[in-house]
Scaffold this active site. Structure first.
Site, mmCIF file in Angstrom:
data_model
loop_
_atom_site.group_PDB
_atom_site.id
_atom_site.type_symbol
_atom_site.label_atom_id
_atom_site.label_comp_id
_atom_site.label_asym_id
_atom_site.label_seq_id
_atom_site.Cartn_x
_atom_site.Cartn_y
_atom_site.Cartn_z
ATOM 1 N N GLU A 114 0.825 -1.215 0.000
ATOM 2 C CA GLU A 114 0.000 0.000 0.000
ATOM 3 C C GLU A 114 0.857 1.263 0.000
ATOM 4 O OE1 GLU A 114 -3.096 0.524 -0.534
ATOM 5 O OE2 GLU A 114 -3.515 -1.594 -0.763
ATOM 6 N N LEU A 120 11.820 4.729 -6.842
ATOM 7 C CA LEU A 120 10.364 4.796 -6.624
ATOM 8 C C LEU A 120 9.925 6.220 -6.276
ATOM 9 C CD1 LEU A 120 8.976 1.811 -4.493
ATOM 10 C CD2 LEU A 120 8.268 2.527 -6.757
ATOM 11 N N GLY A 121 10.855 7.047 -5.811
ATOM 12 C CA GLY A 121 10.514 8.425 -5.466
ATOM 13 C C GLY A 121 9.789 8.543 -4.136
ATOM 14 N N CYS A 128 -19.504 -1.882 -17.233
ATOM 15 C CA CYS A 128 -19.518 -1.690 -15.781
ATOM 16 C C CYS A 128 -20.656 -2.460 -15.113
ATOM 17 C CB CYS A 128 -19.636 -0.206 -15.453
ATOM 18 S SG CYS A 128 -19.656 0.107 -13.681
ATOM 19 N N CYS A 164 -25.429 3.912 -11.046
ATOM 20 C CA CYS A 164 -24.459 5.013 -11.104
ATOM 21 C C CYS A 164 -25.159 6.300 -11.572
ATOM 22 C CB CYS A 164 -23.315 4.663 -12.055
ATOM 23 S SG CYS A 164 -22.159 6.028 -12.276
HETATM 24 FE FE1 SF4 Z 1 -19.384 2.448 -13.805
HETATM 25 FE FE2 SF4 Z 1 -20.393 4.860 -13.297
HETATM 26 FE FE3 SF4 Z 1 -17.767 4.504 -13.435
HETATM 27 FE FE4 SF4 Z 1 -19.259 4.374 -15.639
HETATM 28 S S1 SF4 Z 1 -18.943 6.163 -14.373
HETATM 29 S S2 SF4 Z 1 -17.587 2.973 -15.077
HETATM 30 S S3 SF4 Z 1 -21.086 3.425 -14.855
HETATM 31 S S4 SF4 Z 1 -19.142 3.602 -11.930
#
Ligand code: SF4
Length: 371
Positions: free
Chosen positions: A47, A90-91, A212, A218
């Site tokens: 991380e 890596l900086g 997606c 979304c």
């Molecule tokens: Fe998915 Fe929304 Fe990102 Fe498009 S903008 S890749 S729909 S999360």
């Protein structure tokens, strides 16, 4: 307005979001070395390395680092210069120094066992809220939220949040969102899935919304605003800088100095370096050369005669675009003082023993080849 955005994240929304994300992750997750382990030490190293760095660049560093320091005890017992040597290239070298200090603290104060809760994790040098959440959830399956560059973009788009996500109110909203969407079962894997989606399909430009798995929940996608979210503040102004690196030679050895705590690349070694005025393409003027000789004498105690430009290296550090002129110089008197930290005359065959800045390493390689 912020609360209204979060109000949309109800149980119906979560029922559509969580299983789709999990299924997609199971089918598409990249096989990365740090995902094959629940060891908090390994997760922590990955991380920290991944901050400001790409996955492809990190993998070889991660492997080398863990070969050399396979446990937190081994790391704590190491010399700082050995840790920096493995970090070279890596900086952001303060990350390596913090890792080393944190390892010592874990050994001394926690009997070499990693704290499992985010609050104690955040008392360790270099571990902020995100890294603490990542370690606590990935290694210990604690329901700790995460927010870094990929999830910041993803959360902003899912919520349709079009204000500055880095502002105090934006951060509050997005951390709250990260907490709200986290399931009780396997939160660590769920957080990994969020990062993966943000890093792959939900890319900064041209997100692949067609592929997606969570497009149907979304808000940015629904409103066709994926390109304008997240809000981007105006780009930082680039500052042009000219610096000179002096390869001061004395009986076949060169002067190296360790960079101080208040300097860029603190703890790394380098050839004496000074900024000079001007942005042109030429070599230093006679006046600048005299000033460089004075600066060298003041900072190291060494008097030298400057020679010609060996090479010119262009590189960038944060918002600075640097034109670095590497000049040869011959020692003609004076003795090293240590007022500005450790300095040493080093034979080219021994350059490899010192952690050098990337440009320092280039110059060192060139000098070694001239032998
Ligand atoms: Fe998915 Fe929304 Fe990102 Fe498009 S903008 S890749 S729909 S999360």
């Amino acid at each position: 307005m912020h609360d209204a955005l979060l109000d949309a994240i109800d149980s119906a929304w979560l029922r559509r979001f969580r299983p789709r994300l999990r299924n997609w992750y199971t089918a598409h997750a990249r096989d990365l070395p740090w995902r094959r382990t629940r060891d908090p030490y390994r997760i922590w190293i990955s991380e920290i390395m991944l901050q400001q760095t790409t996955v492809a660049a990190v993998i070889p560093y991660y492997r080398r680092f863990l070969d050399r320091f396979p446990t937190v005890r081994k790391l704590a017992a190491a010399e700082e210069s050995d840790v920096l040597r493995l970090w070279e290239g890596l900086g952001y070298y303060s990350r390596a120094r913090n890792i080393h200090r944190a390892a010592q603290k874990i050994v001394q104060e926690h009997r070499a066992r990693f704290p499992t809760d985010v609050h104690t994790l955040q008392t360790l040098p270099g571990i902020g809220r995100y890294t603490a959440g990542a370690i606590a959830s990935f290694a210990f399956d604690q329901p700790a939220p995460i927010l870094e560059a990929n999830t910041l973009r993803l959360y902003s788009r899912l919520l349709g949040f079009d204000r500055d996500p880095r502002s105090a109110s934006g951060q509050k909203l997005l951390w709250e969102f990260g907490q709200r969407i986290l399931p009780k079962s396997s939160p660590g894997q769920f957080n990994q899935a969020l990062i993966e989606l943000g890093a792959s399909l939900c890319a900064p430009t041209d997100p692949n919304c067609r592929a997606c798995p969570v497009a149907l929940v979304c808000r940015a996608f629904r409103e066709g605003r994926q390109q304008e979210i997240p809000f981007r503040s105006r780009r930082q102004q680039i500052t042009e800088v000219v610096e000179v690196s002096l390869a001061v030679r004395k009986s076949g050895r060169y002067l190296l100095r360790q960079r101080g705590d208040q300097e860029r690349w603190a703890g790394m070694w380098d050839f004496p370096r000074f900024e000079i005025a001007g942005q042109g393409n030429g070599a230093p003027t006679a006046t600048q050369r005299r000033k460089l000789v004075d600066q060298l004498a003041q900072s190291t105690g060494i008097d030298a005669e400057l020679g010609s430009v060996l090479t010119e290296i262009r590189h960038s550090v944060t918002r600075y675009r640097i034109r670095l002129l590497c000049l040869e110089a011959a020692h003609r008197g004076g003795r090293l003082h240590r007022r500005n930290g450790p300095q040493q005359w080093v034979a080219p065959r021994d350059f490899y023993k010192f952690p050098l800045s990337v440009t320092g390493r280039k110059l060192a390689g060139m000098l070694a080849n001239q032998q």
